[in-house]
Enzyme design. Structure first.
Site, PDB file in Angstrom:
ATOM      1  N   LYS A  28     -26.135  29.338 -19.966  1.00  0.00           N
ATOM      2  CA  LYS A  28     -24.869  28.608 -19.836  1.00  0.00           C
ATOM      3  C   LYS A  28     -23.948  28.866 -21.026  1.00  0.00           C
ATOM      4  CE  LYS A  28     -24.983  24.000 -19.431  1.00  0.00           C
ATOM      5  NZ  LYS A  28     -24.085  22.971 -20.013  1.00  0.00           N
ATOM      6  N   ARG A  33     -18.875  31.579 -22.923  1.00  0.00           N
ATOM      7  CA  ARG A  33     -18.233  32.424 -23.929  1.00  0.00           C
ATOM      8  C   ARG A  33     -17.810  33.774 -23.348  1.00  0.00           C
ATOM      9  NH1 ARG A  33     -21.462  28.747 -26.084  1.00  0.00           N
ATOM     10  NH2 ARG A  33     -21.195  28.018 -28.247  1.00  0.00           N
ATOM     11  N   GLY A 101     -19.057  19.362 -21.838  1.00  0.00           N
ATOM     12  CA  GLY A 101     -18.606  19.196 -23.208  1.00  0.00           C
ATOM     13  C   GLY A 101     -18.413  20.535 -23.890  1.00  0.00           C
ATOM     14  N   ARG A 129     -16.806  10.862 -23.706  1.00  0.00           N
ATOM     15  CA  ARG A 129     -17.342  11.506 -24.909  1.00  0.00           C
ATOM     16  C   ARG A 129     -16.251  11.716 -25.951  1.00  0.00           C
ATOM     17  NH1 ARG A 129     -20.980  16.521 -22.957  1.00  0.00           N
ATOM     18  NH2 ARG A 129     -21.522  16.516 -25.166  1.00  0.00           N
ATOM     19  N   SER A 174     -23.258  21.459 -35.114  1.00  0.00           N
ATOM     20  CA  SER A 174     -22.647  21.504 -33.791  1.00  0.00           C
ATOM     21  C   SER A 174     -22.109  22.893 -33.513  1.00  0.00           C
ATOM     22  CB  SER A 174     -21.520  20.477 -33.660  1.00  0.00           C
ATOM     23  OG  SER A 174     -20.831  20.664 -32.434  1.00  0.00           O
ATOM     24  N   GLN A 176     -20.697  23.683 -30.800  1.00  0.00           N
ATOM     25  CA  GLN A 176     -19.425  23.511 -30.098  1.00  0.00           C
ATOM     26  C   GLN A 176     -18.263  23.442 -31.085  1.00  0.00           C
ATOM     27  OE1 GLN A 176     -19.834  20.017 -27.687  1.00  0.00           O
ATOM     28  NE2 GLN A 176     -21.337  20.928 -26.299  1.00  0.00           N
ATOM     29  N   ASP A 327     -30.848  20.465 -26.682  1.00  0.00           N
ATOM     30  CA  ASP A 327     -30.763  20.116 -25.263  1.00  0.00           C
ATOM     31  C   ASP A 327     -32.122  19.965 -24.601  1.00  0.00           C
ATOM     32  OD1 ASP A 327     -27.974  19.984 -25.101  1.00  0.00           O
ATOM     33  OD2 ASP A 327     -27.802  22.142 -24.804  1.00  0.00           O
ATOM     34  N   LYS A 354     -24.341  13.140 -26.278  1.00  0.00           N
ATOM     35  CA  LYS A 354     -24.329  14.192 -25.263  1.00  0.00           C
ATOM     36  C   LYS A 354     -23.741  13.619 -23.970  1.00  0.00           C
ATOM     37  CE  LYS A 354     -26.138  17.907 -27.215  1.00  0.00           C
ATOM     38  NZ  LYS A 354     -25.470  19.230 -27.132  1.00  0.00           N
ATOM     39  N   ARG A 358     -28.913  10.366 -24.809  1.00  0.00           N
ATOM     40  CA  ARG A 358     -30.147  10.898 -24.230  1.00  0.00           C
ATOM     41  C   ARG A 358     -31.405  10.227 -24.778  1.00  0.00           C
ATOM     42  NH1 ARG A 358     -28.340  17.308 -23.576  1.00  0.00           N
ATOM     43  NH2 ARG A 358     -27.355  16.981 -21.524  1.00  0.00           N
TER      44      ARG A 358
END
Length: 448
Positions: A28, A33, A101, A129, A174, A176, A327, A354, A358
């Protein structure tokens, strides 16, 4: 899709053994990307093995909205005719990032230094979020963001007309945030520097180099220092997307706890910033082997074989491993339930923000099914019951979170009584073939 349809309750029953080959979807992170960097290149990027889950499809739709030509040729084969760095057009409509996200934060970064305005939304989970962790560093480039209270979607970004390069220390691990800053840095003059104290998944750095960006990575006393020279002309690539280790986690963990299992997952990505779960399972005594080790499109790849492992032991999971398996903690907590003794997982504060909290979601579901769990702000401990001793029998809330939903389905494959979830619909965001793939291996997962 921002709307969430009718819930799909599901129940997982004990299996007599999972056997065969699990062709899990493409990675994913790399799929997101590939589409974004393809859209920021000049020419045609060809992608094989793209994950066709809703999260990635939403990113593809977003790239079309920004002016790139994104084409599905069928069978996981896609092409992207890019518009170049700084070439994004202003979208006519709101960009809907569904449940993703990763998608929304990377897309925000990719447009943040272009003189355009875009509005972003998502489903109920994504709109709850926080986005401040990415809009704060983007503001350093000159980007403006206006959203709901506490920096939540829907949100409008006004790209910087005259961006400046930045030097940014990522406050918490992170990938992200790091990636959003690097993508924004592509259209800023000079050198953008990102410093991370703990290494996170490095797909963005690898792929930027592959697309022809000038990027360096140094290990220093400050941490991992990534320097990107802005305003390159990115060159289109041919990308073979490896299988997603986060998706592979589910058939692998199911095989480890289900008697009589022997499952092969071919072409799995083994990037060291992503493979922490597999090393953790081996530390617990899981029977995992890596075959046919090789490299494809700049990423390490192997075929992974997982067999039933009846003598799993609880362990202390190293905190420094968290970023490489963030994850996978939900499904690891399921495996820990079938181990002997305590499995302690520190350094996992990121799990609180998340698609759901979680730690809270898994702790509640595990407790319902007879497993003791202790938790704190950035840690949790599962008190394993050993093989054959996990009661099961209850219904858990998936919290609109695909990984929570699949984790409890894995639990039901080895528990003494079936385990159910209130809604399996979110599974389609990352693993649309989860049900038929697991059924082909011998699992019994039913929509109820």
């Amino acid at each position: 899709m921002s709307g969430h349809g009718t819930p799909i309750p599901m129940t997982s029953h004990a299996s007599t053994g999972l056997n065969g080959t699990a062709d899990v979807p493409g990675d994913k992170s790399i799929s997101h990307r590939s589409l974004i960097l393809g859209a920021m290149s000049v020419g045609e990027t060809r992608i094989t093995g793209l994950l066709e889950g809703e999260d990635v499809l939403d990113t593809g739709r977003a790239m079309r909205a920004f002016g790139a030509e994104v084409t599905d040729h069928g069978g996981g084969e896609w092409s992207v005719h890019g518009v170049g760095v700084g070439g994004f057009a202003e979208p006519e409509n709101v960009i809907d990032c569904g449940n993703s996200g990763t998608g929304v934060r990377l897309i925000m970064g990719s447009m943040a230094t272009s003189p355009i305005t875009a509005t972003f939304t998502g489903d109920a989970s994504l709109n709850g979020r926080p986005m401040g962790r990415v809009t704060d560093p983007l503001a350093l480039f000159g980007t403006q963001a206006v959203g709901r209270k506490q920096g939540r979607l829907p949100m409008t970004l006004v790209g910087a007309a005259d961006p400046v390069p930045v030097r940014y220390v990522v406050p918490v691990p992170s990938a992200q945030v790091k990636s959003a800053v690097l993508l924004a840095g592509l259209n800023a003059p000079g050198k953008t520097v990102v410093i991370e104290k703990e290494a996170t998944r490095d797909h963005t750095e690898r792929m930027l180099a592959g697309f022809g960006a000038e990027i360096t990575v140094e290990e220093t006393d400050e941490g991992r220092v990534i320097t990107l020279t802005g305003q390159p002309e990115l060159k289109p690539q041919t990308i073979i997307v490896p299988r997603d280790p986060s998706s592979a986690a589910f058939p692998v963990c199911a095989a480890v706890i289900t008697p009589g299992s022997d499952v092969l997952v071919p072409n799995i990505g083994l990037n060291p910033t992503r493979a922490g779960l597999f090393f953790t399972l081996q530390d617990m005594g899981a029977d995992l082997t890596f075959e046919n080790m090789r490299e494809e499109s700049g990423e390490p790849v192997a075929d992974l074989r997982a067999r039933f492992s009846p003598d799993l032991k609880g362990i202390e999971v190293p905190a420094e491993r968290a970023a490489s398996m963030i994850d996978e903690y939900p499904v690891l907590s399921v495996v820990a339930s079938f181990a002997e003794g305590k499995t302690h997982m520190p350094g996992v504060k990121e799990l609180r923000v998340k698609e759901s909290d979680r730690i809270d979601a898994m702790a509640k579901g595990l407790r319902l099914n007879g497993v003791t769990v202790d938790e704190g702000d950035d840690w949790w401990t599962v008190h394993g019951l050993g093989h054959g001793n996990v009661p099961g029998g209850e219904t858990c809330a998936s919290q609109l979170d695909h990984r929570i939903a699949m984790s409890f389905m894995v639990m039901g494959m080895a528990a003494n009584a079936p385990v159910s979830i209130d809604d399996g619909q979110p599974i389609a965001t990352s693993f649309p073939i989860f049900e038929p793939l697991m059924a082909a291996l011998g699992a019994r997962v039913e929509r109820t």
